[in-house]
Design a protein around this motif. Structure first.
Motif, PDB file in Angstrom:
ATOM      1  N   TYR A   1      37.030 -69.925  21.095  1.00  0.00           N
ATOM      2  CA  TYR A   1      37.794 -69.891  19.846  1.00  0.00           C
ATOM      3  C   TYR A   1      36.893 -69.295  18.776  1.00  0.00           C
ATOM      4  CZ  TYR A   1      41.798 -72.551  21.549  1.00  0.00           C
ATOM      5  OH  TYR A   1      42.931 -72.936  22.225  1.00  0.00           O
TER       6      TYR A   1
ATOM      7  N   ASN B   1      40.344 -66.582  21.736  1.00  0.00           N
ATOM      8  CA  ASN B   1      41.405 -66.968  20.817  1.00  0.00           C
ATOM      9  C   ASN B   1      40.907 -66.804  19.385  1.00  0.00           C
ATOM     10  OD1 ASN B   1      43.143 -68.279  23.036  1.00  0.00           O
ATOM     11  ND2 ASN B   1      41.209 -69.403  23.197  1.00  0.00           N
TER      12      ASN B   1
ATOM     13  N   ARG C   1      48.721 -69.712  22.507  1.00  0.00           N
ATOM     14  CA  ARG C   1      47.623 -69.317  23.363  1.00  0.00           C
ATOM     15  C   ARG C   1      48.161 -68.733  24.671  1.00  0.00           C
ATOM     16  NH1 ARG C   1      43.574 -73.945  25.321  1.00  0.00           N
ATOM     17  NH2 ARG C   1      45.428 -74.400  26.557  1.00  0.00           N
TER      18      ARG C   1
END
Length: 315
Positions: free
Chosen positions: A184, A247, A309
């Motif tokens: 992330y 992400n 996601r």
């Protein structure tokens, strides 16, 4: 021509010269400002091109242990040779300088011994550091070969590919698994994109205009894609994963309540095999992103929209 007219003519000529000099400086400053702006815009879209070289773990594993350096006495040998081969001159004998010069050479010999010891100590400390570093890399490389998660973590800590996190975002979170890596990235916000454009007119003057909303959003999209590609390339350069999921989150306006919230704007699964086939220097970041499975909602007018996601079973 009178003295007064001559003076006036001289002053007018000086003003013309000064005006021309100022104009030349303005043109040069305008050129530099435009050039700096262009370079910054280019940097925003080419962050992924500055990724690390691929780490050859097999080569690291086969590196031989550093050899302990031999203690050397070059300075002492030189000073000793100077003392043993000292030949007094006629003046030395005449003025009784022989004892003094011999004492000086003896002092230089002692200083040379100390210097040798210091240099040998420094070299030995460097050797110990090299051994320590070698042992650490050996341990990591063996663990990486066995696909040990702990060794993967140590590899990232050792090479620290995201030390300059400010270039791509504010924070990065890495979750390691045996089969894939999940990351992330709190990516740079819209503030990183300038809301203006600089150009130089035909007369050399600096022209500053507002950047169109569509170009602003498109540039931010390219920047986001470039940052994501950089993260993916760094991971594959340091760890032998076949897949990685990146992400990207950033602060965007929630259309329902008008609040600025941290939202996921791009989720992508990179394949190491596909990544190796891409010549990143020949195309835009967005074009490179399109080679992979991803979730991204974007339009030129409003920019990014929140997405879910992407799942690994969809690759």
């Amino acid at each position: 021509m009178t003295t007064y007219k001559t003076l006036r003519s001289y002053e007018a000529n000086e003003r013309r010269i000064e005006k021309a000099r100022q104009k030349s400086i303005e043109i040069q400053n305008a050129y530099k400002a435009v050039n700096d702006w262009k370079n910054y815009i280019l940097t925003l879209k080419t962050i992924h091109l500055k990724s690390s070289s691929v780490v050859d773990w097999n080569k690291i594993k086969n590196v031989e242990k550093p050899v302990q350096p031999k203690r050397e006495y070059k300075n002492e040998d030189f000073a000793k040779n100077q003392l043993e081969n000292f030949k007094p001159s006629i003046l030395d004998k005449l003025f009784g300088l022989i004892p003094k010069k011999i004492n000086n050479l003896k002092e230089l010999l002692e200083q040379a011994k100390v210097k040798d010891e210091n240099e040998n100590d420094v070299n030995f400390k460097k050797y110990l550091e090299c051994v320590k570093n070698w042992e650490k890399l050996q341990e990591i490389s063996i663990g990486v070969e066995k696909n040990q998660i702990e060794s993967y973590k140590k590899a990232l800590e050792y090479f620290n590919p995201f030390s300059k996190i400010g270039e791509i975002g504010n924070e990065i979170s890495i979750n390691l698994d045996n089969e894939f890596i999940d990351i992330y990235l709190a990516i740079n916000s819209l503030d990183v994109i300038p809301d203006y454009e600089l150009k130089q007119t035909s007369t050399g003057k600096l022209s500053k205009t507002n950047m169109s909303k569509t170009r602003f959003n498109e540039l931010y999209q390219q920047h986001v894609c470039s940052c994501i590609l950089r993260v993916g390339r760094e991971i594959f350069a340091h760890l032998p994963y076949k897949y990685s999921r990146i992400n990207a989150t950033t602060k965007i306006v929630n259309c329902q309540n008008g609040n600025i919230e941290e939202k996921l704007i791009l989720s992508i699964i990179f394949s190491a095999e596909t990544m190796q086939k891409i010549n990143f220097g020949l195309s835009e970041p967005l074009d490179n992103i399109n080679h992979f499975t991803s979730n991204m909602s974007f339009n030129k007018i409003n920019g990014f929209n929140p997405v879910n996601r992407v799942e690994f079973n969809n690759r």
